[in-house]
Design a protein around this motif. Structure first.
Motif, mmCIF file in Angstrom:
data_model
loop_
_atom_site.group_PDB
_atom_site.id
_atom_site.type_symbol
_atom_site.label_atom_id
_atom_site.label_comp_id
_atom_site.label_asym_id
_atom_site.label_seq_id
_atom_site.Cartn_x
_atom_site.Cartn_y
_atom_site.Cartn_z
ATOM 1 N N ALA A 168 0.851 -1.195 0.000
ATOM 2 C CA ALA A 168 0.000 0.000 0.000
ATOM 3 C C ALA A 168 0.886 1.243 0.000
ATOM 4 O O ALA A 168 2.008 1.226 0.501
ATOM 5 C CB ALA A 168 -0.914 0.008 1.218
ATOM 6 N N ARG A 169 0.381 2.318 -0.551
ATOM 7 C CA ARG A 169 1.117 3.582 -0.587
ATOM 8 C C ARG A 169 0.971 4.248 0.782
ATOM 9 O O ARG A 169 -0.124 4.647 1.180
ATOM 10 C CB ARG A 169 0.556 4.466 -1.685
ATOM 11 C CG ARG A 169 1.257 5.797 -1.852
ATOM 12 C CD ARG A 169 0.646 6.598 -2.979
ATOM 13 N NE ARG A 169 -0.778 6.838 -2.840
ATOM 14 C CZ ARG A 169 -1.315 7.875 -2.195
ATOM 15 N NH1 ARG A 169 -0.529 8.765 -1.634
ATOM 16 N NH2 ARG A 169 -2.620 8.014 -2.124
ATOM 17 N N LEU A 170 2.092 4.377 1.505
ATOM 18 C CA LEU A 170 2.067 5.011 2.818
ATOM 19 C C LEU A 170 2.347 6.504 2.651
ATOM 20 O O LEU A 170 3.380 6.869 2.094
ATOM 21 C CB LEU A 170 3.090 4.368 3.756
ATOM 22 C CG LEU A 170 2.917 2.864 3.999
ATOM 23 C CD1 LEU A 170 3.961 2.363 4.973
ATOM 24 C CD2 LEU A 170 1.528 2.543 4.504
ATOM 25 N N PRO A 171 1.473 7.361 3.102
ATOM 26 C CA PRO A 171 1.560 8.808 2.859
ATOM 27 C C PRO A 171 2.520 9.516 3.817
ATOM 28 O O PRO A 171 2.123 10.384 4.588
ATOM 29 C CB PRO A 171 0.124 9.272 3.074
ATOM 30 C CG PRO A 171 -0.393 8.317 4.096
ATOM 31 C CD PRO A 171 0.252 6.998 3.798
ATOM 32 N N GLU A 172 3.790 9.171 3.741
ATOM 33 C CA GLU A 172 4.775 9.722 4.675
ATOM 34 C C GLU A 172 4.944 11.227 4.541
ATOM 35 O O GLU A 172 5.033 11.936 5.546
ATOM 36 C CB GLU A 172 6.123 9.030 4.490
ATOM 37 C CG GLU A 172 6.123 7.587 4.913
ATOM 38 C CD GLU A 172 7.479 6.933 4.723
ATOM 39 O OE1 GLU A 172 8.505 7.622 4.883
ATOM 40 O OE2 GLU A 172 7.498 5.733 4.406
ATOM 41 N N SER A 173 5.010 11.748 3.329
ATOM 42 C CA SER A 173 5.300 13.177 3.164
ATOM 43 C C SER A 173 4.180 14.050 3.718
ATOM 44 O O SER A 173 4.437 15.077 4.345
ATOM 45 C CB SER A 173 5.585 13.512 1.704
ATOM 46 O OG SER A 173 4.476 13.182 0.906
#
Length: 186
Positions: A168-173
């Motif tokens: 899954a794309r983890l929204p770190e920024s």
């Protein structure tokens, strides 16, 4: 014509009164309000909350995020730990790294997962911290921390833990920006 001078103690008392009242008067409203108001009162937070990408819940002790468009279930939790001093270590950063090392050893020993990586992170050359990634079964977890000094509270540790399915794309920024917004250095 002779100028009349005030006695020294009057000037000293006025200076002391001014010095003591300045920090309270200069402290922004968020410093006297709840611990997340720097973020929750910002346009950044309002835009994120109004978007169809996130379901956000503000609790007294944390902010919880649920990503609705990340290609799989992704949840995050932003917390603030105060005060967070060095303990038995040379600095708060060394304490945190020692805690992560112990966490990874326990995780591997219990055979519940593994630590994948860690790296230093920064925001705008002022905030510094770390990002740790580890796996728990079919779940990827990223933990990001920033440290900053606060006049009233001492050293503050901001922590965001992001959990999602592998791949899954983890929204770190985005969450790093929210963490930075909680500091006085944004």
């Amino acid at each position: 014509m002779q100028q009349k001078r005030s006695p020294f103690w009057v000037l000293a008392a006025m200076l002391l009164l001014f010095a003591l009242s300045f920090p309270w008067a200069a402290a922004p409203l968020y410093a006297r309000d709840d611990q997340f108001s720097r973020l929750t009162g910002s346009a950044l937070f309002k835009r994120t909350k109004e978007s169809d990408d996130w379901d956000i819940t503000v609790l007294p002790e944390a902010i919880e995020y649920v990503c609705l468009t990340c290609g799989g279930p992704v949840v995050a939790r932003l917390e603030r730990a105060v005060p967070y001093g060095p303990g038995d270590h040379g600095s708060a950063a060394q304490r945190y790294l020692a805690e992560r090392k112990q966490f990874c050893a326990t995780l591997v020993a219990s055979r519940n997962g593994r630590c994948v990586s860690h790296r230093e992170i920064a925001w705008s050359m002022v905030l510094h911290g770390f990002s740790f990634q580890f796996e728990l079964g079919h779940e990827e977890v990223t933990e990001m921390v920033f440290f900053y000094p606060d006049y009233d509270l001492g050293l503050v540790k901001l922590v965001t833990v992001i959990r999602g399915e592998k791949g899954a794309r983890l929204p770190e920024s985005l969450l790093k920006a929210h963490m930075a917004r909680m500091s006085p250095f944004y």
